[in-house]
Design a protein around this motif. Structure first.
Motif, short mmCIF file in Angstrom:
data_model
loop_
_atom_site.label_atom_id
_atom_site.label_comp_id
_atom_site.label_asym_id
_atom_site.label_seq_id
_atom_site.Cartn_x
_atom_site.Cartn_y
_atom_site.Cartn_z
N THR A 1 58.77 12.97 5.09
CA THR A 1 59.28 12.97 3.72
C THR A 1 60.28 14.11 3.59
OG1 THR A 1 57.21 12.08 2.82
CG2 THR A 1 58.69 13.20 1.27
N PHE A 2 61.46 13.81 3.06
CA PHE A 2 62.50 14.83 2.90
C PHE A 2 62.38 15.45 1.51
CE2 PHE A 2 64.05 11.85 6.07
CZ PHE A 2 64.44 12.71 7.08
N ILE A 3 62.53 16.78 1.46
CA ILE A 3 62.37 17.48 0.18
C ILE A 3 63.67 18.05 -0.35
CG2 ILE A 3 59.95 18.00 0.64
CD1 ILE A 3 60.77 20.87 1.30
N GLY A 4 64.79 17.80 0.37
CA GLY A 4 66.09 18.17 -0.17
C GLY A 4 66.72 19.39 0.46
N ALA A 5 67.82 19.81 -0.16
CA ALA A 5 68.64 20.90 0.38
C ALA A 5 68.22 22.25 -0.21
CB ALA A 5 70.11 20.64 0.07
N GLU A 6 68.54 23.30 0.55
CA GLU A 6 68.32 24.68 0.11
C GLU A 6 66.90 24.91 -0.42
OE1 GLU A 6 70.44 26.96 0.64
OE2 GLU A 6 72.34 25.90 0.96
N PRO A 7 65.88 24.54 0.34
CA PRO A 7 64.52 24.74 -0.17
C PRO A 7 64.16 26.22 -0.20
CG PRO A 7 64.42 24.07 2.13
CD PRO A 7 65.88 23.99 1.72
N ARG A 8 63.43 26.59 -1.22
CA ARG A 8 62.87 27.94 -1.30
C ARG A 8 61.39 27.84 -0.92
NH1 ARG A 8 62.69 31.88 -6.66
NH2 ARG A 8 61.76 33.70 -5.62
N ILE A 9 61.04 28.41 0.22
CA ILE A 9 59.68 28.29 0.75
C ILE A 9 59.01 29.64 0.66
CG2 ILE A 9 58.29 27.74 2.78
CD1 ILE A 9 60.41 25.77 3.61
N GLU A 10 57.87 29.69 -0.02
CA GLU A 10 57.15 30.93 -0.26
C GLU A 10 55.68 30.75 0.09
OE1 GLU A 10 59.37 32.81 -4.09
OE2 GLU A 10 58.33 30.92 -4.43
N GLN A 11 55.06 31.86 0.44
CA GLN A 11 53.64 31.83 0.78
C GLN A 11 52.82 32.32 -0.41
OE1 GLN A 11 52.61 34.15 4.25
NE2 GLN A 11 50.84 32.87 4.71
N ASP A 12 51.69 31.68 -0.64
CA ASP A 12 50.76 32.15 -1.67
C ASP A 12 49.34 32.09 -1.11
OD1 ASP A 12 49.98 29.48 -1.76
OD2 ASP A 12 51.16 29.03 -3.54
N GLU A 13 48.34 32.30 -1.98
CA GLU A 13 46.96 32.38 -1.49
C GLU A 13 46.45 31.05 -0.96
OE1 GLU A 13 47.01 31.57 -5.91
OE2 GLU A 13 47.99 32.97 -4.53
N TRP B 1 51.46 27.49 1.54
CA TRP B 1 52.91 27.55 1.34
C TRP B 1 53.32 26.59 0.23
CZ3 TRP B 1 55.52 31.05 4.33
CH2 TRP B 1 54.85 31.53 5.45
N ARG B 2 54.38 26.96 -0.46
CA ARG B 2 54.94 26.07 -1.47
C ARG B 2 56.45 26.05 -1.33
NH1 ARG B 2 53.40 30.72 -4.57
NH2 ARG B 2 55.23 31.78 -5.44
N ALA B 3 57.05 24.89 -1.59
CA ALA B 3 58.49 24.72 -1.46
C ALA B 3 59.05 24.13 -2.74
CB ALA B 3 58.82 23.79 -0.28
#
Length: 457
Positions: A333-345, A348-350
């Motif tokens: 599944t493609f989630i698009g361009a320029e993803p912001r990927i961050e880590q949390d408890e 990961w979330r994008a």
């Protein structure tokens, strides 16, 4: 019987095995060589020419030498002895064994490294491809695949390699920089593209190349005069070159949800397969050839390297068709361009500008091309060769002598029994793969034949 080990069952490995089988000598009514292929996700291969091909679904982690014999050490504990070794693996990727099955996994990167990880996570886990009603690949999951959510700077994978040759007059032209290398290079690329269009497909233009060329040479790249010239000379939009649109296909596009983006992406991949299979679009290949010509002087420029990877360093048509099948099956599944990927408890979330909302996963795979030089992420086999001075790098890639692909050692000499081709090497682009595979196969067979003669004596 001579023994050849080929490490890697991707496009480069498959190509060189095919050429070895086609050119293998015969002895006593049977083949004089055997081939061992090492790859964790290697499929079974068919060799109608009769050369024995042994597949090892394992990882090569070391290469040593003893009395002229090459010793390939496998992760599973075995050692393969050979008269010659061909390194044809892709870039060393992340450890995929611990990627969980059946749950979302974020993937950052949609280029060559992303393509390389698909097989181990799909067919390598029990899935398989069958054929649909039109002959297209259809993926049948095995149940142990992760669900890959893929984002990258552009949001789209690399274009497939064209399946045709040039038909027109392929001649390049250099233009003066005048302080702007990017504009001058873009004009050279456009010149090659339009020359192929006008000379190979004149029915799709409103004028001749002889009339178009001087006007093109005078016009500023991307300027009003250039745009007007192309619009009146090339009636079909699909025949016009739009480098910015090619480089950023999702720029400015917004979708209401992931489902809408998937419909667009499936169409994008299907259109790419159609265009790269149709010789009517041979100007695309002329553009790629121009990129290859410009690369020696433009290497290191981010704009150029990005465009080069997108257009000239993509998968085969077959691999691209398999990617589309995986996307249609819901594995990718493609989630698009320029993803912001961050880590949390929770993992990961994008998020990103292409679609609203968040994509969450416990696992992240970094699928961006790693550095392969000494001290970098080279994998144990290459790292050992670098550390011992048995290999060296050229522009961050494995150095080989052309045209035979022999490894260049740290002191500048070449190794007689070690060869390499594919994405690990500086000669790793698709335009050089077929002729290089043929040259490597001939050199390997010549070396092995000489070893057989020496052993018999």
């Amino acid at each position: 019987m001579g023994t050849i080990v080929v490490i890697g069952a991707g496009p480069a490995g498959t190509c060189v095995v095919d050429r070895i089988c086609a050119g293998a000598p015969q002895a006593g009514g049977g083949p004089a060589v055997e081939v061992h292929v090492v790859d964790p996700a290697a499929p079974a291969r068919e060799t109608p020419c009769g050369v024995p091909v042994h597949v090892h679904r394992d990882r090569a982690i070391g290469l040593a030498e003893s009395a002229g014999r090459q010793l390939v050490r496998l992760l599973g504990g075995g050692i393969l002895e050979a008269d010659a070794v061909v390194l044809a693996q892709g870039h060393p990727g992340p450890d995929l064994e611990n990627v969980p099955a059946g749950e979302p996994v974020l993937v950052r990167g949609a280029g060559r490294a992303f393509t390389d990880l698909l097989a181990p996570l799909t067919v390598g886990r029990g899935g398989r491809f069958t054929r649909g009603p039109q002959g297209e690949p259809v993926y049948l999951p095995g149940g142990l695949e992760p669900l890959l959510y893929v984002g990258s700077r552009r949001g789209v994978p690399h274009h497939a390699r064209p399946g045709y040759e040039l038909a027109g007059e392929a001649r390049a032209r250099r233009f003066p920089y005048e302080g702007d290398e990017r504009q001058a290079t873009a004009k050279e690329l456009a010149y090659a593209y339009y020359r192929e269009l006008f000379t190979a497909h004149p029915s799709r233009t409103r004028t001749t190349w002889a009339a178009f060329e001087p006007a093109f040479a005078r016009a500023e790249q991307g300027g009003r005069e250039m745009r007007a010239l192309v619009t009146r000379s090339v009636p079909r939009f699909a025949d016009r070159l739009h480098l910015d649109r090619l480089a950023r296909p999702l720029h400015g596009m917004r979708f209401g949800d992931l489902a809408g983006l998937q419909r667009w992406m499936h169409g994008y991949l299907a259109a790419d397969l159609e265009r790269r299979s149709d010789p009517g679009f041979s100007p695309d290949l002329a553009l790629i050839r121009a990129l290859l010509d410009a690369r020696p002087r433009m290497a290191g420029y981010p704009w150029f390297e990005g465009l080069f990877g997108l257009l000239a360093d993509g998968p085969s048509l077959a691999r691209q068709a398999e990617l589309l099948a995986l996307a249609r099956a819901g594995i990718v599944t493609f989630i698009g361009a320029e993803p912001r990927i961050e880590q949390d408890e929770d993992g990961w979330r994008a998020s990103g500008p292409t679609v609203p909302g968040l994509t969450r996963a416990r696992t992240l795979i970094e699928a961006r091309r790693p550095y392969t030089g000494p001290g970098g992420c080279a994998g144990p086999l290459l790292a050992g060769l670098y550390a011992r001075g048995e290999a060296r790098q050229a522009a961050g890639l494995l150095d080989v002598r052309l045209p035979d692909g022999r490894l260049v050692t740290g002191d500048g000499s070449v190794h007689a029994r070690r060869f390499a081709l594919g994405s690990l090497t500086a000669a790793g682009t698709f335009a050089t793969l077929l002729p290089l595979a043929d040259a490597v196969a001939r050199a390997v067979l010549s070396q092995v034949s000489g070893a057989l003669v020496d052993a018999a004596a």
